[in-house]
Scaffold this active site. Structure first.
Site, PDB file in Angstrom:
ATOM      1  N   LYS A 114       0.818  -1.220   0.000  1.00  0.00           N
ATOM      2  CA  LYS A 114       0.000   0.000   0.000  1.00  0.00           C
ATOM      3  C   LYS A 114       0.844   1.260   0.000  1.00  0.00           C
ATOM      4  O   LYS A 114       0.465   2.266  -0.591  1.00  0.00           O
ATOM      5  CB  LYS A 114      -0.949   0.013   1.215  1.00  0.00           C
ATOM      6  N   LYS A 207      -4.815  -9.616  -7.096  1.00  0.00           N
ATOM      7  CA  LYS A 207      -6.020  -9.806  -6.285  1.00  0.00           C
ATOM      8  C   LYS A 207      -7.136  -8.858  -6.759  1.00  0.00           C
ATOM      9  O   LYS A 207      -6.847  -7.723  -7.143  1.00  0.00           O
ATOM     10  CB  LYS A 207      -5.604  -9.461  -4.847  1.00  0.00           C
ATOM     11  N   LYS A 210     -10.545  -3.178  -4.232  1.00  0.00           N
ATOM     12  CA  LYS A 210     -11.383  -1.985  -4.298  1.00  0.00           C
ATOM     13  C   LYS A 210     -10.652  -0.862  -5.018  1.00  0.00           C
ATOM     14  O   LYS A 210     -11.278   0.026  -5.578  1.00  0.00           O
ATOM     15  CB  LYS A 210     -11.723  -1.497  -2.877  1.00  0.00           C
TER      16      LYS A 210
HETATM   17  P1  TYM Z   1     -10.879  -5.346   3.610  1.00  0.00           P
HETATM   18  O1  TYM Z   1     -11.860  -4.270   3.883  1.00  0.00           O
HETATM   19  O2  TYM Z   1      -9.781  -5.080   2.637  1.00  0.00           O
HETATM   20  O3  TYM Z   1     -11.643  -6.640   3.080  1.00  0.00           O
HETATM   21  C1  TYM Z   1     -12.755  -7.176   3.785  1.00  0.00           C
HETATM   22  C2  TYM Z   1     -12.696  -8.695   3.752  1.00  0.00           C
HETATM   23  O4  TYM Z   1     -12.680  -9.147   2.396  1.00  0.00           O
HETATM   24  C3  TYM Z   1     -11.566 -10.021   2.188  1.00  0.00           C
HETATM   25  N1  TYM Z   1     -11.080  -9.838   0.827  1.00  0.00           N
HETATM   26  C4  TYM Z   1     -10.983 -10.822  -0.079  1.00  0.00           C
HETATM   27  N2  TYM Z   1     -11.264 -12.131  -0.013  1.00  0.00           N
HETATM   28  C5  TYM Z   1     -11.065 -12.869  -1.119  1.00  0.00           C
HETATM   29  N3  TYM Z   1     -10.603 -12.351  -2.292  1.00  0.00           N
HETATM   30  C6  TYM Z   1     -10.297 -11.042  -2.409  1.00  0.00           C
HETATM   31  N4  TYM Z   1      -9.848 -10.534  -3.553  1.00  0.00           N
HETATM   32  C7  TYM Z   1     -10.485 -10.212  -1.258  1.00  0.00           C
HETATM   33  N5  TYM Z   1     -10.292  -8.889  -1.028  1.00  0.00           N
HETATM   34  C8  TYM Z   1     -10.654  -8.689   0.255  1.00  0.00           C
HETATM   35  C9  TYM Z   1     -10.543  -9.591   3.206  1.00  0.00           C
HETATM   36  O5  TYM Z   1      -9.607 -10.622   3.471  1.00  0.00           O
HETATM   37  C10 TYM Z   1     -11.417  -9.255   4.396  1.00  0.00           C
HETATM   38  O6  TYM Z   1     -11.733 -10.432   5.124  1.00  0.00           O
HETATM   39  N6  TYM Z   1      -7.805  -5.347   7.552  1.00  0.00           N
HETATM   40  C11 TYM Z   1      -9.112  -5.784   7.075  1.00  0.00           C
HETATM   41  C12 TYM Z   1     -10.269  -5.245   7.868  1.00  0.00           C
HETATM   42  C13 TYM Z   1     -10.186  -5.479   9.336  1.00  0.00           C
HETATM   43  C14 TYM Z   1     -10.384  -6.701  10.016  1.00  0.00           C
HETATM   44  C15 TYM Z   1     -10.242  -6.407  11.394  1.00  0.00           C
HETATM   45  C16 TYM Z   1     -10.689  -7.999   9.586  1.00  0.00           C
HETATM   46  C17 TYM Z   1      -9.920  -4.538  10.275  1.00  0.00           C
HETATM   47  N7  TYM Z   1      -9.959  -5.082  11.508  1.00  0.00           N
HETATM   48  C18 TYM Z   1     -10.371  -7.395  12.365  1.00  0.00           C
HETATM   49  C19 TYM Z   1     -10.815  -8.986  10.571  1.00  0.00           C
HETATM   50  C20 TYM Z   1     -10.661  -8.684  11.939  1.00  0.00           C
HETATM   51  C21 TYM Z   1      -9.273  -5.308   5.646  1.00  0.00           C
HETATM   52  O7  TYM Z   1      -8.620  -4.402   5.197  1.00  0.00           O
HETATM   53  O8  TYM Z   1     -10.278  -5.919   4.975  1.00  0.00           O
END
Ligand code: TYM
Length: 344
Positions: A114, A207, A210
């Site tokens: 990032k 991947k 967003k």
């Molecule tokens: P975020 O907002 O990027 O994504 C949310 C969830 O979607 C999953 N994900 C994917 N799974 C499969 N294929 C993909 N291409 C893909 N892109 C995203 C992510 O793995 C996630 O489960 N750091 C986390 C948010 C967070 C969090 C937490 C998660 C903050 N605190 C505590 C679990 C527990 C994040 O940026 O997710």
């Protein structure tokens, strides 16, 4: 300390919620609500580690909440809330800033991705992001965390932080009446199924994300039927027919991705898909996938739009969720402060 099984997960309100988020995370949330106490958090404090326009952020928080509900999460059964309404997240993150080591965070691949070449210009929050994530989970003594594969390293860090805290404060933890010293649990990642890493529709080595500049790289939760079908029709593939065994997907990232998406949408294994479509050309498989994706995803988008028409109701759900989240987190935060030696 016997920790009750409890699920926590979070999704960032950064717009363009996509099929990867849905298949990698949100569908798992829906399954777990049947068996566990679950907290699902719209992590707005994580979102601001990179610049967010305030009006858009507000809209995106509501959009993620609407996606949760439209996907089948029951706000009565689960605790659905936004992170910034529960101050314990920030408080515990600060404590963890003082537990985690610079070296641990320096190894985080997501920060490197990032921040890119502009590391010096990245926010301090982006660097310490995984500490806040550990705080999210451990503030509730959560034991299970459903996420996509990209979050695995962050979960390992959360486990390391829990363990270091328990060791650093071992005596104080015992003095606080926790005989076995296990104040924080070791949260377990739940990374399962055929779509733990959904790839870009334009490039099977990247991947689905967003932030990809190409809207054709992802199916978003609010895409209409024609857009979903068009994106699948135009998805990158190779010229070969589908293999009949999973091994045959080796070295064919685009084919593997589409088969994985189909399997996850259908609720079957990749092998089941290949048993049905082995030997078929993409000219046959893509329309079948498009039909399935339209059938599964577009009703959720429609329901999201309906829910979003009543923002006051969404805000009520979030406020109510935050109240219930505080009931669990406040005693844990108070105990944490006692252990550290803060006077309350
Ligand atoms: P975020 O907002 O990027 O994504 C949310 C969830 O979607 C999953 N994900 C994917 N799974 C499969 N294929 C993909 N291409 C893909 N892109 C995203 C992510 O793995 C996630 O489960 N750091 C986390 C948010 C967070 C969090 C937490 C998660 C903050 N605190 C505590 C679990 C527990 C994040 O940026 O997710």
């Amino acid at each position: 300390m016997k920790h009750q099984e409890r699920v926590f997960s979070g999704v960032q309100p950064t717009g363009n919620l996509h099929l990867g988020n849905y298949l990698g995370a949100i569908t798992k949330f829906v399954t777990l609500q049947e068996s566990h106490q679950c907290l699902y958090c719209v992590v707005d404090m994580h979102a601001i580690t990179v610049w967010q326009d305030p009006a858009e952020l507000r809209g995106n928080i509501r959009e993620v909440t609407a996606a949760f509900i439209a996907s089948g999460l029951d706000p009565k059964k689960n605790i659905i809330f936004n992170q910034s309404q529960v101050s314990g997240h920030a408080e515990l993150a600060w404590v963890f800033n003082c537990v985690a080591r610079m070296g641990w965070l320096n190894r985080m691949t997501q920060f490197k991705e990032k921040a890119g070449k502009h590391k010096e210009n990245a926010s301090v929050g982006l660097f310490s992001y995984p500490n806040l994530m550990a705080a999210d989970i451990l503030l509730y003594h959560a034991t299970h965390v459903p996420v996509g594969e990209d979050q695995k390293q962050h979960l390992e860090l959360a486990r390391d932080i829990a363990q270091k805290f328990n060791v650093d404060f071992a005596d104080a933890i015992k003095a606080a009446g926790i005989e076995d010293g296990l104040f924080f649990p070791q949260p377990e990642p739940l990374i399962q199924g055929p779509a733990t890493r959904v790839m870009s529709l334009r490039d099977g080595s990247k991947k689905m994300s967003k932030s990809d500049p190409s809207d054709m790289s992802r199916i978003t939760m609010t895409d209409d039927q024609d857009t979903i079908a068009k994106k699948i029709r135009k998805a990158k593939t190779d010229p070969e027919a589908l293999p009949s065994e999973v091994d045959g997907l080796e070295g064919r990232p685009e084919a593997a991705n589409l088969v994985g998406i189909y399997a996850a949408l259908k609720g079957c294994s990749k092998q089941d898909v290949l048993t049905e479509f082995g030997g078929a050309q993409f000219s046959v498989f893509k329309p079948a996938l498009a039909e399935l994706a339209v059938e599964q995803v577009s009703p959720i988008g429609e329901e999201m739009r309906r829910i979003l028409n009543d923002p006051a109701e969404i805000d009520n759900i979030l406020r109510n969720g935050a109240t219930r989240a505080r009931e669990i987190s406040e005693p844990i935060m108070a105990k944490t402060k006692e252990i550290i030696g803060f006077i309350q």
